[in-house]
Design a protein around this motif. Structure first.
Motif, PDB file in Angstrom:
ATOM      1  N   MET A  17      50.206  22.200  92.981  1.00  0.00           N
ATOM      2  CA  MET A  17      51.531  23.073  93.360  1.00  0.00           C
ATOM      3  C   MET A  17      51.743  24.321  92.724  1.00  0.00           C
ATOM      4  O   MET A  17      52.275  25.156  92.813  1.00  0.00           O
ATOM      5  N   GLN A  18      52.683  23.585  91.518  1.00  0.00           N
ATOM      6  CA  GLN A  18      53.531  24.409  90.181  1.00  0.00           C
ATOM      7  C   GLN A  18      51.816  25.102  90.032  1.00  0.00           C
ATOM      8  O   GLN A  18      52.968  26.599  90.354  1.00  0.00           O
ATOM      9  N   LEU A  19      51.246  25.150  89.640  1.00  0.00           N
ATOM     10  CA  LEU A  19      50.091  26.518  89.168  1.00  0.00           C
ATOM     11  C   LEU A  19      50.439  27.586  90.281  1.00  0.00           C
ATOM     12  O   LEU A  19      50.257  28.729  89.929  1.00  0.00           O
ATOM     13  N   MET A  20      50.020  26.673  91.497  1.00  0.00           N
ATOM     14  CA  MET A  20      49.936  27.674  92.527  1.00  0.00           C
ATOM     15  C   MET A  20      50.648  29.104  92.811  1.00  0.00           C
ATOM     16  O   MET A  20      50.649  30.328  93.162  1.00  0.00           O
ATOM     17  N   GLY A  21      52.092  28.629  92.519  1.00  0.00           N
ATOM     18  CA  GLY A  21      53.270  28.849  92.900  1.00  0.00           C
ATOM     19  C   GLY A  21      53.818  29.701  92.109  1.00  0.00           C
ATOM     20  O   GLY A  21      54.493  30.776  91.690  1.00  0.00           O
ATOM     21  N   ALA A  22      53.201  30.068  90.091  1.00  0.00           N
ATOM     22  CA  ALA A  22      53.124  30.383  89.459  1.00  0.00           C
ATOM     23  C   ALA A  22      52.336  32.049  89.461  1.00  0.00           C
ATOM     24  O   ALA A  22      52.394  33.218  88.620  1.00  0.00           O
ATOM     25  N   VAL A  23      51.615  32.362  90.071  1.00  0.00           N
ATOM     26  CA  VAL A  23      50.378  32.699  90.549  1.00  0.00           C
ATOM     27  C   VAL A  23      50.138  33.709  91.799  1.00  0.00           C
ATOM     28  O   VAL A  23      50.503  33.246  92.678  1.00  0.00           O
ATOM     29  N   ASP A  24      49.439  35.012  91.566  1.00  0.00           N
ATOM     30  CA  ASP A  24      49.292  35.934  92.167  1.00  0.00           C
ATOM     31  C   ASP A  24      47.834  35.596  93.134  1.00  0.00           C
ATOM     32  O   ASP A  24      48.537  35.558  94.362  1.00  0.00           O
ATOM     33  N   THR A  25      47.169  35.405  92.749  1.00  0.00           N
ATOM     34  CA  THR A  25      46.153  35.483  93.423  1.00  0.00           C
ATOM     35  C   THR A  25      45.274  33.511  92.437  1.00  0.00           C
ATOM     36  O   THR A  25      45.520  33.542  91.418  1.00  0.00           O
ATOM     37  N   PHE A  26      44.736  32.548  93.358  1.00  0.00           N
ATOM     38  CA  PHE A  26      44.986  31.300  93.261  1.00  0.00           C
ATOM     39  C   PHE A  26      43.406  31.525  93.423  1.00  0.00           C
ATOM     40  O   PHE A  26      43.633  31.668  94.528  1.00  0.00           O
ATOM     41  N   GLU A 116      35.714  23.262 102.515  1.00  0.00           N
ATOM     42  CA  GLU A 116      36.388  23.977 103.425  1.00  0.00           C
ATOM     43  C   GLU A 116      37.820  23.142 103.643  1.00  0.00           C
ATOM     44  O   GLU A 116      38.789  24.192 104.718  1.00  0.00           O
ATOM     45  N   LEU A 117      37.472  22.056 103.705  1.00  0.00           N
ATOM     46  CA  LEU A 117      38.738  20.933 104.154  1.00  0.00           C
ATOM     47  C   LEU A 117      40.219  21.568 103.648  1.00  0.00           C
ATOM     48  O   LEU A 117      40.560  21.435 103.758  1.00  0.00           O
ATOM     49  N   ILE A 118      39.918  21.830 102.196  1.00  0.00           N
ATOM     50  CA  ILE A 118      40.688  21.442 100.877  1.00  0.00           C
ATOM     51  C   ILE A 118      41.178  23.534 101.213  1.00  0.00           C
ATOM     52  O   ILE A 118      42.404  23.627 101.228  1.00  0.00           O
ATOM     53  N   TYR A 119      40.465  24.209 101.022  1.00  0.00           N
ATOM     54  CA  TYR A 119      40.886  24.912 101.009  1.00  0.00           C
ATOM     55  C   TYR A 119      41.852  25.412 102.715  1.00  0.00           C
ATOM     56  O   TYR A 119      42.748  25.890 102.464  1.00  0.00           O
ATOM     57  N   HIS A 120      41.544  25.240 103.910  1.00  0.00           N
ATOM     58  CA  HIS A 120      42.815  25.268 104.890  1.00  0.00           C
ATOM     59  C   HIS A 120      44.048  24.133 104.297  1.00  0.00           C
ATOM     60  O   HIS A 120      44.639  25.002 104.981  1.00  0.00           O
ATOM     61  N   SER A 121      43.609  22.928 103.555  1.00  0.00           N
ATOM     62  CA  SER A 121      44.954  22.468 103.538  1.00  0.00           C
ATOM     63  C   SER A 121      45.513  23.058 102.756  1.00  0.00           C
ATOM     64  O   SER A 121      47.457  23.009 102.377  1.00  0.00           O
ATOM     65  N   LEU A 122      45.307  24.232 101.669  1.00  0.00           N
ATOM     66  CA  LEU A 122      45.840  24.572 100.610  1.00  0.00           C
ATOM     67  C   LEU A 122      46.579  26.407 101.725  1.00  0.00           C
ATOM     68  O   LEU A 122      47.688  25.957 101.867  1.00  0.00           O
ATOM     69  N   VAL A 123      45.677  26.406 102.018  1.00  0.00           N
ATOM     70  CA  VAL A 123      46.530  27.205 103.250  1.00  0.00           C
ATOM     71  C   VAL A 123      47.776  26.906 103.786  1.00  0.00           C
ATOM     72  O   VAL A 123      48.931  27.219 104.720  1.00  0.00           O
ATOM     73  N   GLU A 124      47.336  25.808 104.430  1.00  0.00           N
ATOM     74  CA  GLU A 124      48.798  24.718 104.830  1.00  0.00           C
ATOM     75  C   GLU A 124      49.770  24.526 104.522  1.00  0.00           C
ATOM     76  O   GLU A 124      51.169  25.237 104.599  1.00  0.00           O
ATOM     77  N   LEU A 125      49.473  24.594 103.417  1.00  0.00           N
ATOM     78  CA  LEU A 125      50.496  23.397 102.493  1.00  0.00           C
ATOM     79  C   LEU A 125      51.343  24.899 102.004  1.00  0.00           C
ATOM     80  O   LEU A 125      52.474  24.016 101.822  1.00  0.00           O
ATOM     81  N   ASN A 126      50.868  25.760 101.349  1.00  0.00           N
ATOM     82  CA  ASN A 126      51.529  27.477 100.731  1.00  0.00           C
ATOM     83  C   ASN A 126      51.947  27.844 101.955  1.00  0.00           C
ATOM     84  O   ASN A 126      53.432  28.363 102.053  1.00  0.00           O
ATOM     85  N   PRO A 133      50.658  33.193  97.371  1.00  0.00           N
ATOM     86  CA  PRO A 133      49.644  33.529  96.193  1.00  0.00           C
ATOM     87  C   PRO A 133      48.089  33.831  97.813  1.00  0.00           C
ATOM     88  O   PRO A 133      48.268  33.384  98.553  1.00  0.00           O
ATOM     89  N   THR A 134      47.373  34.274  97.024  1.00  0.00           N
ATOM     90  CA  THR A 134      45.924  35.113  97.989  1.00  0.00           C
ATOM     91  C   THR A 134      45.419  33.997  97.060  1.00  0.00           C
ATOM     92  O   THR A 134      45.013  33.851  95.875  1.00  0.00           O
ATOM     93  N   LEU A 135      44.443  33.009  98.439  1.00  0.00           N
ATOM     94  CA  LEU A 135      43.605  32.121  97.842  1.00  0.00           C
ATOM     95  C   LEU A 135      42.239  32.615  97.757  1.00  0.00           C
ATOM     96  O   LEU A 135      41.656  33.509  98.758  1.00  0.00           O
ATOM     97  N   VAL A 136      41.702  32.574  97.158  1.00  0.00           N
ATOM     98  CA  VAL A 136      39.856  33.175  97.119  1.00  0.00           C
ATOM     99  C   VAL A 136      38.898  31.524  96.829  1.00  0.00           C
ATOM    100  O   VAL A 136      39.442  31.127  95.404  1.00  0.00           O
ATOM    101  N   ALA A 137      37.667  31.825  97.523  1.00  0.00           N
ATOM    102  CA  ALA A 137      37.106  30.828  96.912  1.00  0.00           C
ATOM    103  C   ALA A 137      36.017  31.469  96.482  1.00  0.00           C
ATOM    104  O   ALA A 137      35.308  32.551  96.351  1.00  0.00           O
TER     105      ALA A 137
END
Length: 236
Positions: A17-26, A116-126, A133-137
């Motif tokens: 989550m630190q890495l995710m918070g440090a970037v514009d696009t994940f 898809e479960l993980i993508y959704h979970s990270l959207v909710e956590l963010n 950050p913009t999340l891209v699969a």
């Protein structure tokens, strides 16, 4: 623009989550080989004062499949079992009332796909933490699976117009700063500091159990305190 690329992990540890918070696009690197006994469908919680590993059951998971091809097991009870374990472990935690509804929303998301479960979970956590950050699969965009290792990472950076790429510290031997510099991209590695907080009555740092799921940090810290924990790193 700053970018990071990581395989999708379910309820990941705070360093993720630190890495995710440090970037514009994940970028969620979901079209690479699934790793058995990795962190894609497993993580750790604090249960009865001890580290507890939980696992989301999968159907025919194999390293011969890409992550986005792996399906959840046909087991209607795993969601309720996991939520019950979390309830038993954290119902006396100070942020339980705020965090449990978020947890239920994540675990009960309707899908048959672990990616898809993980993508959704990270959207909710963010959303809960106010991270933007913009999340891209990776499976949905880049069409570059013929490239390997560093060259594929560089291609994704170029397609996204990234000027900085941040990777976990464990990848220092995998990437070459000069090669990134040739492409006009600054390469950094994120090094998490030791993050500690009170776990129930554990005020003694010698008894703190580190690197559990982000859910553990959320159960013991409100949003401002958790966001402060997310800044406890350095870039090298």
């Amino acid at each position: 623009m700053t970018l990071a690329i990581m395989q999708p992990y379910f309820l990941p540890y705070i360093g993720y989550m630190q890495l995710m918070g440090a970037v514009d696009t994940f970028v969620l690197y979901d079209d690479v080989s699934f790793i058995n006994r990795g962190w894609i469908n497993r993580n750790k919680l604090l249960i009865n004062g001890q580290e507890h590993l939980f696992t989301i059951p999968l159907k025919d998971a194999s390293q011969n499949k890409r992550i986005n091809e792996v399906q959840l097991a046909d087991d209607p009870k795993w969601r309720s079992k996991l939520l019950k374990t979390i309830e038993q472990g954290y119902r006396k935690a100070p942020q339980y009332a705020a965090v449990m509804p978020l947890t239920e929303k994540i675990v009960n998301f309707t899908t048959g796909s672990i990616a898809e479960l993980i993508y959704h979970s990270l959207v909710e956590l963010n959303g809960y933490l106010g991270l933007t950050p913009t999340l891209v699969a990776s499976s949905s965009v880049y069409e570059n699976t013929q490239l390997k290792a560093q060259e594929r990472i560089l291609d994704i950076c170029k397609q996204e117009g990234a000027t900085r790429y941040i990777n976990p510290i464990g990848g220092m031997e995998l990437y070459n700063r000069e090669r990134f510099a040739e492409a006009g991209i600054t390469l950094n590695f994120i090094q998490s500091k030791r993050v500690e907080y009170a776990q129930f009555n554990r005020g003694d740092s010698s008894t703190f159990i580190p690197w559990l799921s982000i859910l553990d940090a959320l159960m013991f810290n409100d949003v401002p305190a958790t966001k402060e924990l997310l800044t406890q790193y350095e870039l090298v």
